[in-house]
Design an enzyme around this catalytic site. Sequence first.
Site, PDB file in Angstrom:
ATOM      1  N   SER A   6      41.309  40.813  46.236  1.00 48.32           N
ATOM      2  CA  SER A   6      40.225  40.006  46.802  1.00 48.32           C
ATOM      3  C   SER A   6      40.394  38.530  46.450  1.00 48.32           C
ATOM      4  O   SER A   6      39.767  37.678  47.061  1.00 48.32           O
ATOM      5  CB  SER A   6      38.883  40.500  46.266  1.00 48.32           C
ATOM      6  N   GLN A  36      47.539  43.364  39.012  1.00 57.45           N
ATOM      7  CA  GLN A  36      46.260  43.303  38.296  1.00 57.45           C
ATOM      8  C   GLN A  36      45.794  44.720  37.969  1.00 57.45           C
ATOM      9  O   GLN A  36      44.777  44.903  37.317  1.00 57.45           O
ATOM     10  CB  GLN A  36      45.197  42.640  39.180  1.00 57.45           C
ATOM     11  N   HIS A  65      46.502  42.808  33.543  1.00 55.48           N
ATOM     12  CA  HIS A  65      45.235  43.285  32.988  1.00 55.48           C
ATOM     13  C   HIS A  65      45.403  44.507  32.087  1.00 55.48           C
ATOM     14  O   HIS A  65      44.454  45.261  31.881  1.00 55.48           O
ATOM     15  CB  HIS A  65      44.239  43.574  34.124  1.00 55.48           C
TER      16      HIS A  65
HETATM   17  P1  NAD Z   1      39.018  44.129  44.316  1.00 54.30           P
HETATM   18  O1  NAD Z   1      38.367  45.466  44.135  1.00 54.30           O
HETATM   19  O2  NAD Z   1      38.279  42.892  43.965  1.00 54.30           O
HETATM   20  O3  NAD Z   1      39.504  43.949  45.827  1.00 54.30           O
HETATM   21  C1  NAD Z   1      40.281  44.907  46.469  1.00 54.30           C
HETATM   22  C2  NAD Z   1      40.850  44.272  47.731  1.00 54.30           C
HETATM   23  O4  NAD Z   1      41.665  45.239  48.358  1.00 54.30           O
HETATM   24  C3  NAD Z   1      39.790  43.830  48.747  1.00 54.30           C
HETATM   25  O5  NAD Z   1      40.112  42.520  49.195  1.00 54.30           O
HETATM   26  C4  NAD Z   1      39.951  44.854  49.886  1.00 54.30           C
HETATM   27  O6  NAD Z   1      39.689  44.278  51.166  1.00 54.30           O
HETATM   28  C5  NAD Z   1      41.422  45.211  49.742  1.00 54.30           C
HETATM   29  N1  NAD Z   1      41.768  46.537  50.246  1.00 54.30           N
HETATM   30  C6  NAD Z   1      40.999  47.656  50.329  1.00 54.30           C
HETATM   31  N2  NAD Z   1      41.716  48.677  50.839  1.00 54.30           N
HETATM   32  C7  NAD Z   1      42.970  48.201  51.060  1.00 54.30           C
HETATM   33  C8  NAD Z   1      44.175  48.773  51.565  1.00 54.30           C
HETATM   34  N3  NAD Z   1      44.234  50.060  51.931  1.00 54.30           N
HETATM   35  N4  NAD Z   1      45.277  47.983  51.678  1.00 54.30           N
HETATM   36  C9  NAD Z   1      45.243  46.663  51.298  1.00 54.30           C
HETATM   37  N5  NAD Z   1      44.137  46.072  50.828  1.00 54.30           N
HETATM   38  C10 NAD Z   1      43.000  46.832  50.688  1.00 54.30           C
HETATM   39  O7  NAD Z   1      40.375  44.232  43.503  1.00 54.30           O
HETATM   40  P2  NAD Z   1      41.179  43.148  42.702  1.00 54.30           P
HETATM   41  O8  NAD Z   1      41.318  41.915  43.527  1.00 54.30           O
HETATM   42  O9  NAD Z   1      42.383  43.859  42.223  1.00 54.30           O
HETATM   43  O10 NAD Z   1      40.241  42.788  41.423  1.00 54.30           O
HETATM   44  C11 NAD Z   1      39.412  43.692  40.731  1.00 54.30           C
HETATM   45  C12 NAD Z   1      39.804  44.030  39.291  1.00 54.30           C
HETATM   46  O11 NAD Z   1      39.586  45.420  39.044  1.00 54.30           O
HETATM   47  C13 NAD Z   1      41.254  43.842  38.985  1.00 54.30           C
HETATM   48  O12 NAD Z   1      41.410  43.503  37.670  1.00 54.30           O
HETATM   49  C14 NAD Z   1      41.819  45.234  39.210  1.00 54.30           C
HETATM   50  O13 NAD Z   1      42.975  45.487  38.488  1.00 54.30           O
HETATM   51  C15 NAD Z   1      40.733  46.140  38.695  1.00 54.30           C
HETATM   52  N6  NAD Z   1      40.826  47.467  39.341  1.00 54.30           N
HETATM   53  C16 NAD Z   1      42.014  48.164  39.224  1.00 54.30           C
HETATM   54  C17 NAD Z   1      42.161  49.389  39.837  1.00 54.30           C
HETATM   55  C18 NAD Z   1      43.497  50.099  39.696  1.00 54.30           C
HETATM   56  O14 NAD Z   1      44.168  49.926  38.671  1.00 54.30           O
HETATM   57  N7  NAD Z   1      43.940  50.875  40.681  1.00 54.30           N
HETATM   58  C19 NAD Z   1      41.109  49.940  40.592  1.00 54.30           C
HETATM   59  C20 NAD Z   1      39.896  49.222  40.665  1.00 54.30           C
HETATM   60  C21 NAD Z   1      39.779  47.964  40.038  1.00 54.30           C
END
Ligand code: NAD
Length: 260
Positions: A205, A109, A127
Amino acid sequence: MNETNTELREGLAAAAVLLGKARHVVVFTGAGISAESGIPTFRDPLTGLWARYDPETLETPRAFREDAALVWGWYLWRRMKVAQALPNAAHKTIATLGTTQREVTVITQNIDDLHERAGSSDVIHLHGSLDIPKCFACHRIPTDESWNTDIAAEGVRVEPPRCERCKGKLRPGIVWFGEDLPSRAWKRALATAKSCDLLLSIGTSGLVYPAAEIPREALRNGASVIHINPAPVTQLGVNEYAIAGTAGQCMPLLASLAGV
Ligand code: NAD
Ligand code: ZN
């Protein structure tokens, strides 16, 4: 050894048996897998100037129509953060897994490129990606890199460059809230989830739909699902397991226990 450690070890050992046997593995990842690379998730509080904004309100076509420069500045900042980040132990372990006998497909994602930079070759971006902008009006993808500018500082507004064809404003080529997923990526992700025998769901999440359907699709078709997340995962079904730890901590342990 305390109780939490024992629980973690037992969870990892059970998961390692499943991974050892699996022939087709899907690795389904969310923002949490990149957290240990220094890229904040949406549930982490944002720091600095961006703390004033809620990502969910910046990530919509409406926000872009109202203030394109604010939204474009936000993406340039996120691109800069990703460019400064490095793949962590979890991204690297997944790439190594892909070099073994198993078939490994990553469905992410995330809009960052850390799986690719770690060496994973089969990555489906549900995404979109921060690297491919498109025209807000005609959807054309620019043919050169002139849009790719550095930002002066965090939190600044930057006017988006214009489309070569229709002079519309360029927008990031990622899926915003309320928009459809790219249909080819979505169809391939569903088909892969259906045919795998093990799905590792890492750092997500499970609140963002339709992406959250992917692990369910695997379960419905008889695969096992292992969640890796430091936050508790509730209501586990049959063939569903949870390991309460971070991606960077658990993935190398899991792989070494499974003999990868
Ligand atoms: P989310 O922000 O909703 O949830 C993140 C999850 O990761 C939470 O359940 C949290 O408990 C868990 N988490 C936190 N630290 C962790 C670790 N060190 N190891 C394992 N798990 C950990 O993210 P989502 O479910 O991906 O959904 C949010 C949307 O925002 C998605 O579309 C996502 O792609 C986007 N997003 C992407 C990025 C990126 O590309 N790096 C960053 C922020 C948001
Ligand atoms: Zn255009």
